[in-house]
Write a protein that holds these residues in place. Structure first.
Motif, PDB file in Angstrom:
ATOM      1  N   LYS A  59      -8.809   3.409   2.097  1.00 29.14           N
ATOM      2  CA  LYS A  59      -7.554   3.862   2.221  1.00 29.14           C
ATOM      3  C   LYS A  59      -7.492   4.328   0.671  1.00 29.14           C
ATOM      4  O   LYS A  59      -7.068   4.986  -0.153  1.00 29.14           O
ATOM      5  N   LEU A  60      -7.208   3.266   0.315  1.00 31.02           N
ATOM      6  CA  LEU A  60      -7.471   2.736  -1.625  1.00 31.02           C
ATOM      7  C   LEU A  60      -8.085   3.399  -2.221  1.00 31.02           C
ATOM      8  O   LEU A  60      -7.589   4.571  -3.076  1.00 31.02           O
ATOM      9  N   VAL A  61      -9.162   2.905  -2.252  1.00 33.20           N
ATOM     10  CA  VAL A  61     -10.053   3.263  -2.467  1.00 33.20           C
ATOM     11  C   VAL A  61     -10.573   5.036  -2.377  1.00 33.20           C
ATOM     12  O   VAL A  61     -10.591   5.731  -3.496  1.00 33.20           O
ATOM     13  N   GLU A  62      -9.914   5.555  -1.574  1.00 35.68           N
ATOM     14  CA  GLU A  62      -9.897   7.225  -1.063  1.00 35.68           C
ATOM     15  C   GLU A  62      -9.045   7.816  -1.762  1.00 35.68           C
ATOM     16  O   GLU A  62      -9.266   8.629  -2.762  1.00 35.68           O
ATOM     17  N   ALA A  63      -7.751   6.989  -1.927  1.00 34.29           N
ATOM     18  CA  ALA A  63      -7.265   7.948  -3.184  1.00 34.29           C
ATOM     19  C   ALA A  63      -6.760   7.287  -4.749  1.00 34.29           C
ATOM     20  O   ALA A  63      -6.699   8.931  -5.191  1.00 34.29           O
ATOM     21  N   MET A 106       1.288  -1.351   0.148  1.00 33.13           N
ATOM     22  CA  MET A 106       0.064   0.132   0.220  1.00 33.13           C
ATOM     23  C   MET A 106       0.673   1.067  -0.163  1.00 33.13           C
ATOM     24  O   MET A 106       0.728   2.132  -0.611  1.00 33.13           O
ATOM     25  N   LYS A 107       2.139   1.189   0.453  1.00 34.91           N
ATOM     26  CA  LYS A 107       2.474   2.190   1.112  1.00 34.91           C
ATOM     27  C   LYS A 107       3.297   2.686  -0.176  1.00 34.91           C
ATOM     28  O   LYS A 107       3.823   3.648  -1.135  1.00 34.91           O
ATOM     29  N   ARG A 108       3.673   1.486  -0.954  1.00 30.90           N
ATOM     30  CA  ARG A 108       4.691   1.607  -2.548  1.00 30.90           C
ATOM     31  C   ARG A 108       3.374   2.729  -3.482  1.00 30.90           C
ATOM     32  O   ARG A 108       3.913   3.053  -3.719  1.00 30.90           O
ATOM     33  N   PHE A 109       2.297   1.838  -3.279  1.00 33.50           N
ATOM     34  CA  PHE A 109       1.480   3.163  -4.522  1.00 33.50           C
ATOM     35  C   PHE A 109       1.041   4.400  -3.902  1.00 33.50           C
ATOM     36  O   PHE A 109       1.170   4.736  -4.650  1.00 33.50           O
ATOM     37  N   MET A 110       0.703   4.581  -2.621  1.00 36.83           N
ATOM     38  CA  MET A 110       0.313   5.717  -2.265  1.00 36.83           C
ATOM     39  C   MET A 110       2.221   6.563  -2.850  1.00 36.83           C
ATOM     40  O   MET A 110       1.681   7.280  -3.858  1.00 36.83           O
ATOM     41  N   ALA A 111       3.252   6.255  -2.420  1.00 35.12           N
ATOM     42  CA  ALA A 111       4.436   6.760  -2.865  1.00 35.12           C
ATOM     43  C   ALA A 111       4.532   6.632  -4.642  1.00 35.12           C
ATOM     44  O   ALA A 111       4.995   7.840  -5.399  1.00 35.12           O
ATOM     45  N   MET A 112       3.726   5.854  -5.268  1.00 38.17           N
ATOM     46  CA  MET A 112       4.176   6.154  -6.996  1.00 38.17           C
ATOM     47  C   MET A 112       2.983   6.504  -7.431  1.00 38.17           C
ATOM     48  O   MET A 112       3.374   7.473  -7.855  1.00 38.17           O
ATOM     49  N   LEU A 113       1.463   6.732  -6.861  1.00 38.26           N
ATOM     50  CA  LEU A 113       0.354   7.744  -6.481  1.00 38.26           C
ATOM     51  C   LEU A 113       1.137   8.962  -7.052  1.00 38.26           C
ATOM     52  O   LEU A 113       0.494   9.535  -7.545  1.00 38.26           O
ATOM     53  N   ASN A 114       1.629   9.204  -5.967  1.00 40.51           N
ATOM     54  CA  ASN A 114       2.262  10.788  -5.162  1.00 40.51           C
ATOM     55  C   ASN A 114       3.273  11.275  -6.597  1.00 40.51           C
ATOM     56  O   ASN A 114       3.029  12.332  -6.488  1.00 40.51           O
ATOM     57  N   ARG A 115       4.578  10.394  -7.156  1.00 38.02           N
ATOM     58  CA  ARG A 115       5.353  10.452  -7.696  1.00 38.02           C
ATOM     59  C   ARG A 115       4.833  10.758  -9.362  1.00 38.02           C
ATOM     60  O   ARG A 115       5.936  11.562 -10.106  1.00 38.02           O
ATOM     61  N   ASN A 116       3.869  10.031  -9.328  1.00 29.63           N
ATOM     62  CA  ASN A 116       2.801  10.157 -10.759  1.00 29.63           C
ATOM     63  C   ASN A 116       1.761  11.234 -11.062  1.00 29.63           C
ATOM     64  O   ASN A 116       1.074  10.592 -11.838  1.00 29.63           O
ATOM     65  N   LYS A 117       1.430  12.551  -9.929  1.00 28.79           N
ATOM     66  CA  LYS A 117       0.022  12.408  -9.446  1.00 28.79           C
ATOM     67  C   LYS A 117       0.110  13.702 -11.112  1.00 28.79           C
ATOM     68  O   LYS A 117      -1.172  13.979 -11.348  1.00 28.79           O
ATOM     69  N   ASN A 118       1.065  14.527 -11.810  1.00 31.54           N
ATOM     70  CA  ASN A 118       1.430  15.314 -13.520  1.00 31.54           C
ATOM     71  C   ASN A 118       0.908  14.490 -14.219  1.00 31.54           C
ATOM     72  O   ASN A 118       1.042  14.723 -15.357  1.00 31.54           O
ATOM     73  N   LYS A 119       1.300  13.149 -14.404  1.00 29.67           N
ATOM     74  CA  LYS A 119       1.630  12.237 -15.833  1.00 29.67           C
ATOM     75  C   LYS A 119       0.241  11.952 -16.090  1.00 29.67           C
ATOM     76  O   LYS A 119      -0.507  11.836 -15.675  1.00 29.67           O
ATOM     77  N   ASP A 120      -0.076  12.230 -17.268  1.00 35.53           N
ATOM     78  CA  ASP A 120      -1.717  11.875 -17.747  1.00 35.53           C
ATOM     79  C   ASP A 120      -0.430  10.660 -19.419  1.00 35.53           C
ATOM     80  O   ASP A 120       0.165  11.781 -20.179  1.00 35.53           O
ATOM     81  N   PRO A 121      -1.509  10.018 -19.865  1.00 37.06           N
ATOM     82  CA  PRO A 121      -2.219   9.035 -18.637  1.00 37.06           C
ATOM     83  C   PRO A 121      -0.971   8.535 -17.606  1.00 37.06           C
ATOM     84  O   PRO A 121       0.240   8.663 -17.541  1.00 37.06           O
ATOM     85  N   PRO A 122      -1.617   8.234 -16.031  1.00 35.49           N
ATOM     86  CA  PRO A 122      -1.014   7.915 -15.079  1.00 35.49           C
ATOM     87  C   PRO A 122      -0.301   6.191 -15.695  1.00 35.49           C
ATOM     88  O   PRO A 122      -0.453   5.880 -16.995  1.00 35.49           O
TER      89      PRO A 122
END
Length: 193
Positions: free
Chosen positions: A41-45, A1-17
């Motif tokens: 928590k995952l769904v919320e993110a 889950m931590k890995r996903f959140m970190a990856m999501l934050n790193r790629n928040k400006n990439k379109d498409p992810p």
């Protein structure tokens, strides 16, 4: 889950992810089904990120989001999510649509299950939107020309055809012999009443 959140934050400006991020979200949705707080928590993110529509092309992510919304009593939100999602598995999306409405009825009646009749009525009152079934709802009625042919046969020949006649009609109408048998049984029943 931590890995996903970190990856999501790193790629928040990439379109498409990146595909790796979508794959990780799918795997987490499958793995966290039994852990409701982590799945929430995952769904919320996912729902809070600006690329949520990219995530909603995956049926596993859509299913997880719908179940979390149902658990939280957010039936309208779950329905809107299903209407807007772009997942390809239309039959499963329709099933999820019905599940949302079943849960709503169960909560209203304070029961743990519905009878088949209650489910049928629920489906009739809450048909899925066009976005989920673009070809339209499946109908159990035969096409007009098939019904006309069967009615004509019943009026002109017999309302109680034998096995050979039923098989011939089935071949002509592209039906199963049991369908023809049932149609005539129902026809006779309607004629009596």
């Amino acid at each position: 889950m931590k890995r996903f959140m970190a990856m999501l934050n790193r790629n928040k400006n990439k379109d498409p992810p990146p595909t790796k991020l979508l794959d990780l979200a799918e795997k987490l949705c499958q793995d966290l089904q039994s852990s409701s707080s982590s799945l929430e928590k995952l769904v919320e993110a996912v729902m809070g990120c600006k690329h949520k529509m990219s995530f909603l092309t995956n049926i596993h992510i859509v299913r997880a989001c719908v179940f979390v919304h149902i658990r939280n009593g957010q039936h309208d939100t779950a329905c809107r999510l299903l209407e807007d999602c772009k997942a390809e598995e239309k039959e499963e999306l329709v099933q999820l649509w019905h599940e949302v409405h079943y849960q709503r009825v169960m909560e209203r009646h304070q029961t743990d299950s519905l009878t088949p009749l209650q489910k049928f009525r629920c489906r009739k009152r809450n048909p899925p939107p066009i976005s989920l079934c673009p070809e339209g709802l499946k109908t159990r009625n035969y096409p007009e020309e098939v019904r006309q042919h069967l009615h004509r046969f019943a009026a002109e020949v017999t309302a109680n055809p034998d096995k050979k006649q039923r098989e011939g009609l089935a071949r002509q109408m592209n039906l199963q012999p049991t369908q023809v048998y049932n149609w005539f049984a129902n026809y006779r029943r309607r004629q009596k009443s």
